[in-house]
Design a protein around this motif. Structure first.
Motif, PDB file in Angstrom:
ATOM      1  N   ASP A  66       0.834  -1.288  -0.097  1.00 32.99           N
ATOM      2  CA  ASP A  66      -0.113  -0.078   0.041  1.00 32.99           C
ATOM      3  C   ASP A  66       0.863   1.290   0.070  1.00 32.99           C
ATOM      4  OD1 ASP A  66      -2.316  -1.542  -0.114  1.00 32.99           O
ATOM      5  OD2 ASP A  66      -2.605  -1.409   2.110  1.00 32.99           O
ATOM      6  N   GLU A  67       1.973   1.034   0.843  1.00 32.68           N
ATOM      7  CA  GLU A  67       2.782   2.508   0.862  1.00 32.68           C
ATOM      8  C   GLU A  67       3.281   2.575  -0.428  1.00 32.68           C
ATOM      9  OE1 GLU A  67       6.582   3.909   3.701  1.00 32.68           O
ATOM     10  OE2 GLU A  67       5.644   2.038   4.007  1.00 32.68           O
ATOM     11  N   HIS A  68       3.916   1.482  -1.070  1.00 31.43           N
ATOM     12  CA  HIS A  68       4.558   1.563  -2.524  1.00 31.43           C
ATOM     13  C   HIS A  68       3.613   2.265  -3.468  1.00 31.43           C
ATOM     14  CE1 HIS A  68       7.319   0.703  -5.664  1.00 31.43           C
ATOM     15  NE2 HIS A  68       6.416  -0.007  -6.205  1.00 31.43           N
ATOM     16  N   GLN A  69       2.300   1.548  -3.325  1.00 32.53           N
ATOM     17  CA  GLN A  69       1.268   2.146  -4.324  1.00 32.53           C
ATOM     18  C   GLN A  69       1.002   3.683  -4.215  1.00 32.53           C
ATOM     19  OE1 GLN A  69       0.431   0.113  -6.986  1.00 32.53           O
ATOM     20  NE2 GLN A  69      -0.784   2.184  -7.519  1.00 32.53           N
ATOM     21  N   ASP A  73       1.647   6.569  -6.787  1.00 33.81           N
ATOM     22  CA  ASP A  73       0.616   7.329  -7.140  1.00 33.81           C
ATOM     23  C   ASP A  73       0.937   8.867  -7.158  1.00 33.81           C
ATOM     24  OD1 ASP A  73      -1.057   5.109  -7.823  1.00 33.81           O
ATOM     25  OD2 ASP A  73      -1.914   5.032  -5.873  1.00 33.81           O
ATOM     26  N   GLU A  74       1.699   9.029  -5.924  1.00 34.26           N
ATOM     27  CA  GLU A  74       2.041  10.281  -5.730  1.00 34.26           C
ATOM     28  C   GLU A  74       2.906  11.117  -6.921  1.00 34.26           C
ATOM     29  OE1 GLU A  74       4.069  13.143  -2.371  1.00 34.26           O
ATOM     30  OE2 GLU A  74       3.847  11.050  -2.125  1.00 34.26           O
ATOM     31  N   PHE A  75       3.858  10.125  -7.557  1.00 33.78           N
ATOM     32  CA  PHE A  75       4.810  10.301  -8.446  1.00 33.78           C
ATOM     33  C   PHE A  75       4.122  10.703  -9.516  1.00 33.78           C
ATOM     34  CE2 PHE A  75       7.254   8.724 -12.046  1.00 33.78           C
ATOM     35  CZ  PHE A  75       8.308   9.582 -11.974  1.00 33.78           C
ATOM     36  N   TYR A  76       3.257   9.739 -10.030  1.00 36.67           N
ATOM     37  CA  TYR A  76       2.614   9.986 -11.342  1.00 36.67           C
ATOM     38  C   TYR A  76       1.690  11.310 -11.387  1.00 36.67           C
ATOM     39  CZ  TYR A  76       4.299   5.570 -13.071  1.00 36.67           C
ATOM     40  OH  TYR A  76       4.929   4.676 -13.483  1.00 36.67           O
ATOM     41  N   LEU A 183      13.483  14.387 -12.272  1.00 39.23           N
ATOM     42  CA  LEU A 183      12.606  14.232 -11.185  1.00 39.23           C
ATOM     43  C   LEU A 183      12.860  13.161 -10.335  1.00 39.23           C
ATOM     44  CD1 LEU A 183      10.691  14.969 -13.907  1.00 39.23           C
ATOM     45  CD2 LEU A 183       9.024  14.881 -12.493  1.00 39.23           C
ATOM     46  N   ASP A 184      12.655  13.253  -8.766  1.00 37.30           N
ATOM     47  CA  ASP A 184      13.012  12.510  -7.894  1.00 37.30           C
ATOM     48  C   ASP A 184      11.836  11.227  -7.738  1.00 37.30           C
ATOM     49  OD1 ASP A 184      10.736  13.702  -6.521  1.00 37.30           O
ATOM     50  OD2 ASP A 184      12.211  14.923  -4.949  1.00 37.30           O
ATOM     51  N   ARG A 185      11.749  10.463  -6.653  1.00 37.64           N
ATOM     52  CA  ARG A 185      10.913   9.592  -6.680  1.00 37.64           C
ATOM     53  C   ARG A 185       9.650  10.102  -6.123  1.00 37.64           C
ATOM     54  NH1 ARG A 185      12.875   6.470  -1.227  1.00 37.64           N
ATOM     55  NH2 ARG A 185      12.758   8.158   0.150  1.00 37.64           N
ATOM     56  N   ASN A 186       9.459  11.346  -5.854  1.00 37.80           N
ATOM     57  CA  ASN A 186       8.259  11.736  -5.330  1.00 37.80           C
ATOM     58  C   ASN A 186       7.638  12.792  -6.772  1.00 37.80           C
ATOM     59  OD1 ASN A 186       8.175  10.869  -2.568  1.00 37.80           O
ATOM     60  ND2 ASN A 186       9.496  12.509  -2.141  1.00 37.80           N
ATOM     61  N   GLY A 187       8.198  12.658  -7.784  1.00 44.20           N
ATOM     62  CA  GLY A 187       7.766  13.567  -8.757  1.00 44.20           C
ATOM     63  C   GLY A 187       7.856  15.033  -8.852  1.00 44.20           C
ATOM     64  N   LYS A 188       9.158  15.282  -7.840  1.00 39.00           N
ATOM     65  CA  LYS A 188       9.539  16.962  -8.013  1.00 39.00           C
ATOM     66  C   LYS A 188      10.882  17.105  -8.523  1.00 39.00           C
ATOM     67  CE  LYS A 188       6.416  18.320  -5.102  1.00 39.00           C
ATOM     68  NZ  LYS A 188       5.750  19.597  -5.403  1.00 39.00           N
ATOM     69  N   ILE A 189      10.848  18.156  -9.407  1.00 37.67           N
ATOM     70  CA  ILE A 189      12.270  18.637  -9.971  1.00 37.67           C
ATOM     71  C   ILE A 189      13.208  18.852  -9.324  1.00 37.67           C
ATOM     72  CG2 ILE A 189      12.975  19.816 -12.183  1.00 37.67           C
ATOM     73  CD1 ILE A 189       9.918  20.202 -13.190  1.00 37.67           C
ATOM     74  N   TYR A 190      14.413  17.936  -9.493  1.00 38.02           N
ATOM     75  CA  TYR A 190      15.604  18.487  -8.601  1.00 38.02           C
ATOM     76  C   TYR A 190      16.601  18.965  -9.569  1.00 38.02           C
ATOM     77  CZ  TYR A 190      17.620  14.173  -9.868  1.00 38.02           C
ATOM     78  OH  TYR A 190      18.152  13.106 -10.748  1.00 38.02           O
ATOM     79  N   GLU A 191      16.521  18.646 -10.775  1.00 38.12           N
ATOM     80  CA  GLU A 191      17.733  19.443 -11.931  1.00 38.12           C
ATOM     81  C   GLU A 191      16.971  19.952 -13.093  1.00 38.12           C
ATOM     82  OE1 GLU A 191      21.619  17.523 -12.327  1.00 38.12           O
ATOM     83  OE2 GLU A 191      20.816  17.180 -14.440  1.00 38.12           O
TER      84      GLU A 191
END
Length: 264
Positions: A66-69, A73-76, A183-191
């Motif tokens: 559930d945590e992985h899913q 979901d947050e990433f996408y 993008l990082d694993r949370n879908g935020k741009i870091y570069e």
């Protein structure tokens, strides 16, 4: 009955009494439970323990899934938001400020010559683009040609920057480039990396030699252009780049570049 008992032989009386009166054991010992009973209890306890362990294992596995899913979901969700925001922001970078919600606070910006880290530096870059763009150009705009994803955590944008300088002796100029967002694993741009630059300025450009390419950019497969030391007053584009860079250098304390050279 009394008559019969009185006429019986004395030797027979004890035998009859022993048959009539139940004998009780002299020392009654508690009987131990049978081994089969112990085995059944032990087996039941083991079964209960195994069932509990399996239930706990299933609960932990389900929780991890559930945590992985949820993370996926947050990433996408953030990925879709990043693509949509970039598509809306990029054509308007000389008109209004960006939406910085899609970036991390420690975002790194890279171009062929410089590297800056931090969201405040990133904001300053686009402020300088808008400020100096309005001063040096009568018209300046950025066109987005294509947005795509070569991999799940990378967004690529191919763009074309065009402008008409305010000075009367310069014609319209433009150059194309690529912005690569990671993008990082949370879908935020870091570069954010700008590369693959191809110039079409209203001045003579000198393609660098093969030897220069090998020396300066040994791993670059892309054609790279540069020009030698040029008086910055002869080109609004060079002055534009220098003005933006100097704005950032005021805080970084870096030495200004005497010429431009691109290396993807």
């Amino acid at each position: 009955m009394a008559f019969l008992l009185s006429n019986l032989k004395p030797s027979l009386l004890p035998q009859i009494k022993s048959k009539l009166i139940p004998q009780t054991p002299s020392s009654a010992k508690p009987t131990a439970q049978s081994p089969s009973l112990y085995t059944s209890s032990a087996s039941f306890s083991t079964l209960q323990s195994s069932t509990a362990q399996v239930a706990q294992g299933n609960t932990a596995t389900t929780g991890a899934k559930d945590e992985h899913q949820q993370q996926k979901d947050e990433f996408y969700l953030n990925l879709g938001l990043a693509v949509r925001t970039l598509r809306e922001d990029m054509p308007l970078i000389f008109i209004k400020d960006l939406n910085y919600d899609i970036y991390r606070d420690d975002i790194t910006f890279r171009d062929p010559l410089n590297t800056f880290t931090g969201i405040e530096k990133y904001k300053l870059i686009f402020w300088a683009l808008r400020f100096h763009g309005k001063i040096l150009f009568r018209e300046i705009a950025l066109d987005v040609y294509r947005i795509w994803q070569p991999s799940e955590n990378v967004i690529l944008i191919r763009w074309n920057l065009r402008g008409v300088p305010r000075v009367p002796w310069e014609a319209k100029g433009e150059f194309q480039g690529t912005s690569r967002y990671k993008l990082d694993r949370n879908g935020k741009i870091y570069e954010h990396k700008v590369d693959n630059l191809a110039f079409n300025f209203p001045q003579t450009l000198k393609p660098v030699s093969v030897l220069d390419l090998v020396t300066s950019c040994p791993v670059s497969p892309n054609l790279t252009f540069s020009w030698g030391p040029v008086d910055s007053n002869t080109s609004s584009w060079i002055e534009f780049y220098q003005a933006v860079k100097d704005t950032l250098d005021q805080e970084e304390g870096l030495l200004p570049q005497d010429c431009l050279a691109t290396c993807s």
